[in-house]
Design an enzyme around this catalytic site. Structure first.
Site: not given
Length: 332
Positions: A38-39, A81, A99, A180
């Site tokens: 994670s950041r 992505h 996706k 989405d």
């Protein structure tokens, strides 16, 4: 390289809701989850603690560089992505990318080309494609049980947060119903009928400038059609139909989940009833396909090859062109 016993080690890139769902299914079904990145190191450590993951990294770069990770599942928002997948591939990792795969077809092609050049797997995480009921539906269609396919009807309508700052309503984060939700019925239509020869699309937009609801008609050479729709702020039964000259397949609510379906003859009689329970949520099947490809030394399968992922993104690009939905990524 996988471990000497053949086990493939997974890394999870991102610590959001969907990352948790995929990780749970991996853990519950015997996959080896080695690391998360994670950041925020705090977020990574919290996720690792929750899911029993040995290694927590405080950056995506550290996760990609981890020699004990073979494949990375990318679960960040859509606009990330492309960069995340390229990072992982350049580090020699196979990728399973949520996706919608990217923001547009150009970005998707970048990923596919890099993966192919490096002999790595880049698989779109369209989990529905790999579920048992979808495997059986493709068999029924191929067997000719319902004759020549004339129409696919599928939608994905949900009542989701309307907060303008929410990811789903923010154009900077790839918001809107199409990427989405619409990805599901669009991918299903392409699965059954292939890439359309023509598209007619219409949409209503939110105050933030993303599509609130979108509908499209896909036309195919030979006369078949697909009717697909999606909506962010109104729920529906979310059933789907595959209609042929000898009958039809009715997939129950919610069709893109592991649910039953019924095959009917033209007189309405039941030809087949499929109802196979699935353990966990069902996201383990896409992971199993990626591991199968890696073990076989293949980079493309038949259920969802990379070329089809690019074609689906191109289909959504055309829908967005028609409805006037643009993103920052389109300017690159």
């Amino acid at each position: 390289m996988p471990l000497s016993d053949g086990r493939i080690r997974w890394g999870i890139l991102g610590t959001g809701f969907i990352a948790g769902l995929q990780t749970t299914d991996l853990k519950e079904n015997g996959f080896t989850v080695q690391a998360v990145g994670s950041r925020s190191l705090d977020s990574s450590k919290a996720f690792a603690g929750q899911h029993g993951i040995p290694t927590a990294h405080g950056s995506y770069e550290d996760l990609a560089a981890d020699p004990e990770v073979d494949v990375i599942y990318i679960a960040t928002p859509h606009p990330m992505h492309h960069a995340n997948a390229l990072l992982a591939l350049n580090a020699g990792k196979h990728v399973l990318v949520e996706k919608s795969f990217t923001m547009n077809a150009r970005e998707a092609q970048d990923i596919v080309d890099l993966a192919a050049g490096k002999g790595l797997v880049a698989l779109e995480a369209m989990w529905t494609r790999f579920l048992p009921h979808m495997v059986r539906i493709r068999e029924i269609v191929a067997e000719g049980t319902i004759g020549e396919i004339r129409k696919v009807v599928a939608g994905h309508n949900q009542s989701l947060p309307t907060d303008p700052a929410h990811r789903l309503n923010d154009p900077a984060l790839g918001g809107g119903a199409l990427l989405d939700l619409g990805i599901y019925p669009i991918s299903f239509a392409v699965d059954i009928l292939g890439t359309p020869s023509a598209i007619r699309a219409s949409a209503s937009m939110t105050a933030t400038g993303v599509d609130r609801q979108t509908a499209a008609i896909f036309d195919y050479d030979g006369g078949a059609q697909a009717l697909v729709d999606c909506e962010l702020d109104a729920a529906s039964a979310n059933r789907a139909l595959v209609i042929g000259t000898k009958g039809w397949i009715d997939i129950e609510h919610t069709w893109y989940n592991p649910v039953p379906f019924t095959v009917h003859a033209v007189d309405g009689s039941v030809v087949e009833r499929f109802d196979q329970p699935v353990g966990s949520r069902g996201m383990q099947y896409q992971a199993a396909e990626l591991e199968r490809l890696v073990a076989a030394g293949e980079t493309a399968g038949t259920i969802l090859p990379p070329s089809e992922t690019v074609a689906i993104m191109a289909t959504m690009d055309e829908i967005r062109r028609q409805i006037g939905l643009g993103y920052e990524a389109d300017k690159s």
